[in-house]
Design an enzyme around this catalytic site. Structure first.
Site, PDB file in Angstrom:
ATOM      1  N   CYS A 116      69.264  38.733  89.023  1.00  0.00           N
ATOM      2  CA  CYS A 116      70.558  39.061  88.395  1.00  0.00           C
ATOM      3  C   CYS A 116      71.689  38.176  88.900  1.00  0.00           C
ATOM      4  O   CYS A 116      72.782  38.208  88.335  1.00  0.00           O
ATOM      5  CB  CYS A 116      70.887  40.524  88.610  1.00  0.00           C
ATOM      6  SG  CYS A 116      69.744  41.576  87.713  1.00  0.00           S
ATOM      7  N   HIS A 257      78.431  41.609  87.792  1.00  0.00           N
ATOM      8  CA  HIS A 257      77.121  41.811  87.159  1.00  0.00           C
ATOM      9  C   HIS A 257      77.042  43.244  86.653  1.00  0.00           C
ATOM     10  O   HIS A 257      77.488  44.174  87.322  1.00  0.00           O
ATOM     11  CB  HIS A 257      76.020  41.528  88.184  1.00  0.00           C
ATOM     12  CG  HIS A 257      74.668  41.912  87.700  1.00  0.00           C
ATOM     13  ND1 HIS A 257      74.157  41.454  86.506  1.00  0.00           N
ATOM     14  CD2 HIS A 257      73.717  42.733  88.230  1.00  0.00           C
ATOM     15  CE1 HIS A 257      72.954  41.973  86.321  1.00  0.00           C
ATOM     16  NE2 HIS A 257      72.664  42.759  87.345  1.00  0.00           N
ATOM     17  N   ASN A 287      71.568  46.173  81.394  1.00  0.00           N
ATOM     18  CA  ASN A 287      71.466  45.052  82.333  1.00  0.00           C
ATOM     19  C   ASN A 287      70.615  43.952  81.698  1.00  0.00           C
ATOM     20  O   ASN A 287      69.404  44.118  81.539  1.00  0.00           O
ATOM     21  CB  ASN A 287      70.833  45.565  83.635  1.00  0.00           C
ATOM     22  CG  ASN A 287      70.721  44.483  84.694  1.00  0.00           C
ATOM     23  OD1 ASN A 287      70.938  43.298  84.416  1.00  0.00           O
ATOM     24  ND2 ASN A 287      70.365  44.874  85.901  1.00  0.00           N
TER      25      ASN A 287
HETATM   26  N1  ACO Z   1      66.159  60.086  83.407  1.00  0.00           N
HETATM   27  C1  ACO Z   1      66.153  61.249  84.073  1.00  0.00           C
HETATM   28  N2  ACO Z   1      65.942  61.301  85.408  1.00  0.00           N
HETATM   29  C2  ACO Z   1      65.716  60.151  86.044  1.00  0.00           C
HETATM   30  C3  ACO Z   1      65.710  58.910  85.386  1.00  0.00           C
HETATM   31  C4  ACO Z   1      65.938  58.914  83.998  1.00  0.00           C
HETATM   32  N3  ACO Z   1      65.955  57.782  83.278  1.00  0.00           N
HETATM   33  N4  ACO Z   1      65.479  57.940  86.293  1.00  0.00           N
HETATM   34  C5  ACO Z   1      65.346  58.540  87.486  1.00  0.00           C
HETATM   35  N5  ACO Z   1      65.488  59.879  87.335  1.00  0.00           N
HETATM   36  C6  ACO Z   1      65.383  60.896  88.349  1.00  0.00           C
HETATM   37  C7  ACO Z   1      64.503  60.482  89.497  1.00  0.00           C
HETATM   38  O1  ACO Z   1      63.150  60.682  89.193  1.00  0.00           O
HETATM   39  C8  ACO Z   1      65.006  61.362  90.593  1.00  0.00           C
HETATM   40  O2  ACO Z   1      64.428  62.623  90.457  1.00  0.00           O
HETATM   41  P1  ACO Z   1      63.872  63.401  91.754  1.00  0.00           P
HETATM   42  O3  ACO Z   1      65.081  63.613  92.618  1.00  0.00           O
HETATM   43  O4  ACO Z   1      63.292  64.647  91.170  1.00  0.00           O
HETATM   44  O5  ACO Z   1      62.870  62.480  92.383  1.00  0.00           O
HETATM   45  C9  ACO Z   1      66.492  61.492  90.301  1.00  0.00           C
HETATM   46  O6  ACO Z   1      66.662  61.111  88.926  1.00  0.00           O
HETATM   47  C10 ACO Z   1      67.345  60.565  91.154  1.00  0.00           C
HETATM   48  O7  ACO Z   1      66.736  59.270  91.180  1.00  0.00           O
HETATM   49  P2  ACO Z   1      67.411  58.071  91.914  1.00  0.00           P
HETATM   50  O8  ACO Z   1      66.570  56.847  91.766  1.00  0.00           O
HETATM   51  O9  ACO Z   1      67.805  58.478  93.281  1.00  0.00           O
HETATM   52  O10 ACO Z   1      68.714  57.930  90.984  1.00  0.00           O
HETATM   53  P3  ACO Z   1      69.972  57.104  91.231  1.00  0.00           P
HETATM   54  O11 ACO Z   1      71.133  57.967  91.134  1.00  0.00           O
HETATM   55  O12 ACO Z   1      69.844  56.183  92.417  1.00  0.00           O
HETATM   56  O13 ACO Z   1      69.983  56.133  89.933  1.00  0.00           O
HETATM   57  C11 ACO Z   1      69.426  53.866  89.357  1.00  0.00           C
HETATM   58  C12 ACO Z   1      68.906  55.256  89.694  1.00  0.00           C
HETATM   59  C13 ACO Z   1      70.235  53.979  88.084  1.00  0.00           C
HETATM   60  C14 ACO Z   1      68.250  52.913  89.145  1.00  0.00           C
HETATM   61  C15 ACO Z   1      70.324  53.363  90.506  1.00  0.00           C
HETATM   62  O14 ACO Z   1      69.671  53.543  91.733  1.00  0.00           O
HETATM   63  C16 ACO Z   1      70.707  51.906  90.378  1.00  0.00           C
HETATM   64  O15 ACO Z   1      71.514  51.544  89.542  1.00  0.00           O
HETATM   65  N6  ACO Z   1      70.203  51.041  91.279  1.00  0.00           N
HETATM   66  C17 ACO Z   1      70.606  49.620  91.355  1.00  0.00           C
HETATM   67  C18 ACO Z   1      70.263  48.775  90.136  1.00  0.00           C
HETATM   68  C19 ACO Z   1      70.659  47.335  90.425  1.00  0.00           C
HETATM   69  O16 ACO Z   1      71.764  47.042  90.856  1.00  0.00           O
HETATM   70  N7  ACO Z   1      69.741  46.404  90.250  1.00  0.00           N
HETATM   71  C20 ACO Z   1      70.061  45.045  90.670  1.00  0.00           C
HETATM   72  C21 ACO Z   1      69.971  44.094  89.671  1.00  0.00           C
HETATM   73  S1  ACO Z   1      68.479  44.143  88.742  1.00  0.00           S
HETATM   74  C22 ACO Z   1      67.706  42.597  88.924  1.00  0.00           C
HETATM   75  O17 ACO Z   1      67.993  41.818  89.812  1.00  0.00           O
HETATM   76  C23 ACO Z   1      66.576  42.270  87.957  1.00  0.00           C
END
Ligand code: ACO
Length: 330
Positions: A116, A257, A287
């Site tokens: 990214c 980003h 993204n």
């Molecule tokens: N729908 C419903 N529930 C979901 C979903 C979904 N799509 N996805 C995850 N959950 C659930 C999980 O299973 C988890 O449930 P559990 O507690 O029962 O296990 C709960 O939601 C919380 O999951 P987390 O992963 O802790 O959720 P979080 O609030 O962290 O959000 C996310 C996840 C959106 C992926 C976030 O962590 C994020 O944005 N991370 C960074 C992304 C990023 O910056 N990437 C870098 C660039 S990408 C690249 O370089 C290619």
């Protein structure tokens, strides 16, 4: 003699027509529009559909539009660099393929893979060729067909990504003081365990085993990536302003980003930067990896004014991250 600076003299973008909505994702995995919107800020993303189409084809659309808009003939281009993690194929490079399809001949091309942060790394690299005086018209493309490496049975990643491409033209700034002022680019390989694609390289070439293990899909452990993205982008923005004796008030725009609206809002808050001056389009594209920054510049193009100080910042797999400070030249 004053230093040559590389200025962006044109920007264009392309997103495919097909809109993948949260409602459609609700039919594919156990998720909800409400969860996706509140946890990520994404309402929809674009997906490239159709036989035989790849990342280069989106790059081609962005580049063709850029050439037309800037009145540039393909023969004038002397370098193209493409940022992507979804190259059409391992080789040749995607910039090479885009040039062939657009009719840009006998040109220096290569790809940069910095996930990214790809567009940031590529823009800074391209600027060096302008600054050295060796190249005069350089195209920087950021393009990714993320739908080819997303597992549409994994709700934790499939809601995040979309396809798209953006391109900018870089030229020596005709006026002093405009263009790319400074850059900070960083990598830390310890972060690679949290965000990567295991298969398709020399470690895990394609095999029945790699396919069965879903190694050709993107893997992400979201929480550590989220934390690292916030702290790395915030510190890169602070550092680049400090290094250039500037404060947030000197900036017209912050271009982050687009990975998650909560990351964007936290980075803006940590820099005490008003959200009205932050470019945000994650809601409609998700993204798009290397394409997020040029797609933001494209979407906000008519709001940009000559002389605006702009900071671009990104964070991605590797980990990779950084910031670029530039003075808008057009
Ligand atoms: N729908 C419903 N529930 C979901 C979903 C979904 N799509 N996805 C995850 N959950 C659930 C999980 O299973 C988890 O449930 P559990 O507690 O029962 O296990 C709960 O939601 C919380 O999951 P987390 O992963 O802790 O959720 P979080 O609030 O962290 O959000 C996310 C996840 C959106 C992926 C976030 O962590 C994020 O944005 N991370 C960074 C992304 C990023 O910056 N990437 C870098 C660039 S990408 C690249 O370089 C290619």
């Amino acid at each position: 003699m004053s230093k040559i600076r590389a200025a962006i003299t044109g920007v264009h973008g392309y997103v495919p027509d097909y809109v993948l909505t949260n409602a459609e994702l609700e039919q594919m995995v156990d998720t909800s529009d409400e969860w996706i919107k509140t946890r990520t800020g994404i309402s929809e993303r674009r997906i490239q559909k159709g036989e035989g189409l790849a990342t280069s084809d989106m790059g081609v659309e962005a580049v063709k539009g850029l050439l037309e808009k800037t009145g540039t003939s393909p023969d004038e281009i002397d370098l193209m660099i493409c940022a992507t993690v979804t190259a059409d194929m391992p080789f040749p490079d995607t910039a090479n393929i885009i040039c062939d399809k657009v009719g840009i001949k006998n040109v220096f091309t290569f790809d940069i893979n910095a996930a990214c942060s790809g567009f940031l790394f590529t823009l800074a690299t391209a600027a060096k060729y302008i600054e050295s005086g060796s190249h005069k018209k350089v195209i920087v493309v950021g393009a990714d067909k993320m739908s080819t490496i997303v597992d549409y049975t994994d709700r934790t990643t499939c809601v995040l990504f979309g396809d798209g491409a953006g391109a900018v033209l870089l030229e020596p700034s005709p006026e002093e003081g405009y263009g790319l002022v400074d850059s900070i680019l960083r990598s830390n390989g310890e972060g690679r365990h949290y965000l990567h694609q295991k298969g398709g390289g020399s470690l895990n070439p394609a095999s029945p085993h790699s396919i069965e293990q879903k190694m050709h899909y993107l893997y992400q452990n979201g929480r550590p990536v989220f934390k690292a993205a916030v702290s790395s982008m915030s510190s890169a923005v602070t550092e680049i302003l400090e290094n250039n004796n500037m404060s947030k008030d000197d900036l017209a725009w912050l271009v982050p980003h687009q990975a998650n609206i909560r990351i964007i809002e936290t980075v803006a808050k940590m820099a005490d930067f008003p959200l009205e001056k932050v470019m945000i389009n994650i809601s409609k594209y998700g993204n798009t990896t290397a394409a997020t920054l040029p797609l933001c510049l494209w979407d906000y193009e008519d709001k940009l004014k000559k002389g605006d100080n702009i900071v671009l910042t990104a964070f991605g797999g590797g980990f990779t991250w950084g910031a670029i400070l530039l003075k808008w030249a057009i």
